[in-house]
Design an enzyme around this catalytic site. Structure first.
Site, PDB file in Angstrom:
ATOM      1  N   LYS A   9      51.010  27.570  31.250  1.00 28.19           N
ATOM      2  CA  LYS A   9      51.872  27.234  32.383  1.00 28.19           C
ATOM      3  C   LYS A   9      53.312  27.717  32.138  1.00 28.19           C
ATOM      4  O   LYS A   9      53.668  28.078  31.013  1.00 28.19           O
ATOM      5  CB  LYS A   9      51.843  25.721  32.609  1.00 28.19           C
ATOM      6  CG  LYS A   9      50.456  25.195  32.995  1.00 28.19           C
ATOM      7  CD  LYS A   9      50.502  23.691  33.147  1.00 28.19           C
ATOM      8  CE  LYS A   9      49.136  23.115  33.456  1.00 28.19           C
ATOM      9  NZ  LYS A   9      49.190  21.643  33.583  1.00 28.19           N
ATOM     10  N   PHE A  57      51.929  13.767  43.646  1.00 26.38           N
ATOM     11  CA  PHE A  57      52.566  14.742  42.760  1.00 26.38           C
ATOM     12  C   PHE A  57      52.304  16.194  43.162  1.00 26.38           C
ATOM     13  O   PHE A  57      52.856  17.117  42.557  1.00 26.38           O
ATOM     14  CB  PHE A  57      52.121  14.533  41.306  1.00 26.38           C
ATOM     15  CG  PHE A  57      50.642  14.713  41.081  1.00 26.38           C
ATOM     16  CD1 PHE A  57      50.081  15.977  40.932  1.00 26.38           C
ATOM     17  CD2 PHE A  57      49.806  13.605  41.004  1.00 26.38           C
ATOM     18  CE1 PHE A  57      48.719  16.139  40.717  1.00 26.38           C
ATOM     19  CE2 PHE A  57      48.437  13.757  40.791  1.00 26.38           C
ATOM     20  CZ  PHE A  57      47.894  15.033  40.649  1.00 26.38           C
ATOM     21  N   ARG A  85      38.815  22.833  26.128  1.00 29.56           N
ATOM     22  CA  ARG A  85      39.423  21.538  26.446  1.00 29.56           C
ATOM     23  C   ARG A  85      39.761  20.771  25.169  1.00 29.56           C
ATOM     24  O   ARG A  85      40.768  20.070  25.112  1.00 29.56           O
ATOM     25  CB  ARG A  85      38.521  20.737  27.373  1.00 29.56           C
ATOM     26  CG  ARG A  85      38.362  21.539  28.670  1.00 29.56           C
ATOM     27  CD  ARG A  85      38.185  20.893  29.951  1.00 29.56           C
ATOM     28  NE  ARG A  85      38.660  19.576  30.194  1.00 29.56           N
ATOM     29  CZ  ARG A  85      39.716  19.292  30.958  1.00 29.56           C
ATOM     30  NH1 ARG A  85      40.434  20.261  31.485  1.00 29.56           N
ATOM     31  NH2 ARG A  85      40.038  18.043  31.193  1.00 29.56           N
ATOM     32  N   ASN A 112      52.690  20.119  30.499  1.00 33.71           N
ATOM     33  CA  ASN A 112      51.799  19.991  29.344  1.00 33.71           C
ATOM     34  C   ASN A 112      51.255  21.322  28.823  1.00 33.71           C
ATOM     35  O   ASN A 112      50.187  21.383  28.231  1.00 33.71           O
ATOM     36  CB  ASN A 112      50.683  18.992  29.629  1.00 33.71           C
ATOM     37  CG  ASN A 112      49.777  19.417  30.764  1.00 33.71           C
ATOM     38  OD1 ASN A 112      49.900  20.515  31.310  1.00 33.71           O
ATOM     39  ND2 ASN A 112      48.846  18.546  31.119  1.00 33.71           N
ATOM     40  N   HIS A 115      46.501  24.772  30.980  1.00 34.10           N
ATOM     41  CA  HIS A 115      45.443  24.284  31.864  1.00 34.10           C
ATOM     42  C   HIS A 115      44.161  24.968  31.427  1.00 34.10           C
ATOM     43  O   HIS A 115      44.173  26.138  31.046  1.00 34.10           O
ATOM     44  CB  HIS A 115      45.734  24.648  33.322  1.00 34.10           C
ATOM     45  CG  HIS A 115      44.523  24.517  34.205  1.00 34.10           C
ATOM     46  ND1 HIS A 115      44.171  23.320  34.795  1.00 34.10           N
ATOM     47  CD2 HIS A 115      43.560  25.419  34.545  1.00 34.10           C
ATOM     48  CE1 HIS A 115      43.043  23.505  35.482  1.00 34.10           C
ATOM     49  NE2 HIS A 115      42.659  24.763  35.352  1.00 34.10           N
TER      50      HIS A 115
END
Length: 149
Positions: A9, A57, A85, A112, A115
């Site tokens: 990200k 959000f 993951r 974070n 993704h």
């Protein structure tokens, strides 16, 4: 080999973590079969995160994802979705174990770093949003004979 979609990200790109993320993916035995850095268009971001459209959000998520360059990848390997993951760690960095990308580098659930698709269906959908079939390479790593039975 299973494929999954992975994104570093904008916060991960801006913090210089792209190489670290790629290194962890490759050291785990997965291979990157497609890769692109770009600023994701708003329409693409809305399609990608469409399941969150009704969530409060959503507007800030779209604003963040389109705020700067990100790195999109197709990652392949045995159990690629589950393995990726695990490499990423829990979505909320507070819950992410040390040694995971989020446990080591993430500061906030909204920032974070990475993704990754959470299911085969999501992976297929997300890969199709970000890549054409012709952009995905098919190759073997020289160490695959050592990695897989």
């Amino acid at each position: 080999m299973e494929q999954t979609y992975v994104m570093v990200k904008p916060d991960g790109v801006q913090r210089g973590l792209v190489g670290e993320v790629i290194s962890r993916i490759e050291k785990r035995g997965l291979k990157i079969v497609a890769l692109r850095m770009n600023v994701i268009a708003e329409a693409t971001a809305k399609e990608h995160y469409g399941e969150h459209a009704a969530r409060p959000f959503f507007p800030s998520l779209i604003e963040f994802i389109t705020s700067g360059p990100s790195v999109s990848m197709v990652v392949a390997g045995k159990d690629a979705i589950k393995v990726m993951r695990a490499i990423n760690g829990a979505t909320n960095p507070v819950d992410a174990a040390p040694g995971t990308i989020r446990g080591d580098f993430a500061l906030d659930v909204g920032r974070n770093v990475v993704h990754a698709s959470d299911s085969p269906e999501a992976a297929a959908r997300e890969i199709a949003i970000h890549f054409k079939d012709s952009e995905i390479a098919n190759y073997s790593r020289v160490d695959e004979v050592c990695l897989y039975e």
